[in-house]
Write a protein that holds these residues in place. Structure first.
Motif, PDB file in Angstrom:
ATOM      1  N   ALA A  85    -108.113   3.743  24.732  1.00  0.00           N
ATOM      2  CA  ALA A  85    -107.091   3.286  25.678  1.00  0.00           C
ATOM      3  C   ALA A  85    -106.565   4.456  26.496  1.00  0.00           C
ATOM      4  N   ASN A  86    -105.813   4.140  27.527  1.00  0.00           N
ATOM      5  CA  ASN A  86    -105.270   5.177  28.403  1.00  0.00           C
ATOM      6  C   ASN A  86    -104.261   6.061  27.674  1.00  0.00           C
ATOM      7  N   GLU A  87    -103.487   5.460  26.751  1.00  0.00           N
ATOM      8  CA  GLU A  87    -102.528   6.210  25.954  1.00  0.00           C
ATOM      9  C   GLU A  87    -102.779   5.914  24.476  1.00  0.00           C
ATOM     10  N   PHE A  88    -102.481   6.906  23.638  1.00  0.00           N
ATOM     11  CA  PHE A  88    -102.717   6.741  22.203  1.00  0.00           C
ATOM     12  C   PHE A  88    -101.562   7.337  21.409  1.00  0.00           C
ATOM     13  N   TYR A  89    -101.153   6.602  20.358  1.00  0.00           N
ATOM     14  CA  TYR A  89    -100.034   7.029  19.521  1.00  0.00           C
ATOM     15  C   TYR A  89    -100.372   6.843  18.042  1.00  0.00           C
ATOM     16  N   ILE A  90     -99.746   7.672  17.222  1.00  0.00           N
ATOM     17  CA  ILE A  90     -99.740   7.473  15.780  1.00  0.00           C
ATOM     18  C   ILE A  90     -98.368   6.917  15.422  1.00  0.00           C
TER      19      ILE A  90
END
Length: 209
Positions: A121-126
């Motif tokens: 995806a364009n942005e990634f988070y934990i």
């Protein structure tokens, strides 16, 4: 014998819908998580965090999907609102076999997740529970263009130390990214997003690992 936590998930579903609002999207997510929990694919801690975060995102206008099959595995949350974001939930569980080196084991698992899923995806988070400080390798908090070849190879060695998965390449590690860390307080339904710079300042707690 595996415990049935269906009631716990139902209670949390009611709490999430009371707080963030009820709609078809969150109902579908609840049913999917409930089904996966009943067959032992997801544990209750993981399911609850996914449910809360899904409610938060849906409330802000995202279309949300959970446990989405992608190349190389299954990403926990995929959400779309103009742009798209991917999120991996990490509870901090360490198997007994790694009890004497939990920090390094978790660093390896986080490096693997970021390398595998961050460019879907364009942005990634934990995303983590609010009581857990995830030991994300500091090299992954950098912009991909700022990582040296030695750092990339060290990250790959860390991944390989605890995982035999053949699908991760040096190029995956080189291009992997993380946009921030999301903390989830299950009691008060509070979501915080910590940017990389702020989180980097916490790395002093993991010096020497």
């Amino acid at each position: 014998m595996r415990g049935d936590h269906s009631k716990d998930l139902q209670i949390m579903y009611e709490k999430v819908t009371n707080y963030f609002g009820k709609n078809v999207n969150i109902e579908d997510i609840y049913k999917k998580l409930l089904g996966l929990s009943k067959v032992g694919i997801l544990n209750i801690n993981h399911s609850i965090l996914e449910l809360i975060l899904s409610g938060f995102l849906i409330n802000r206008g995202f279309r949300v999907y959970v446990e989405v099959e992608v190349s190389g595995g299954v990403i926990d949350i995929y959400a779309i609102k103009g742009t798209d974001i991917g999120i991996e939930v990490e509870t901090g569980y360490v198997p007994p076999i790694n009890a004497i080196n939990p920090e390094e084991f978790l660093m390896s698992r986080l490096a693997l997740k970021i390398s595998r899923y961050s460019n879907i995806a364009n942005e990634f988070y934990i995303a983590v529970p609010s009581f857990y400080l995830p030991p994300i390798p500091k090299e992954l908090l950098k912009d991909p263009n700022e990582r040296s070849e030695d750092e990339i190879r060290n990250l790959m060695r860390l991944i390989r130390k605890y995982s035999r998965t053949p699908d991760i390449t040096l190029n995956d590690v080189k291009n992997s990214k993380i946009n921030g860390i999301i903390t989830i307080n299950s009691k008060i339904m509070k979501i915080n997003i910590i940017d990389n710079k702020s989180f980097y300042n916490l790395k002093q707690f993991y010096d020497g690992i």
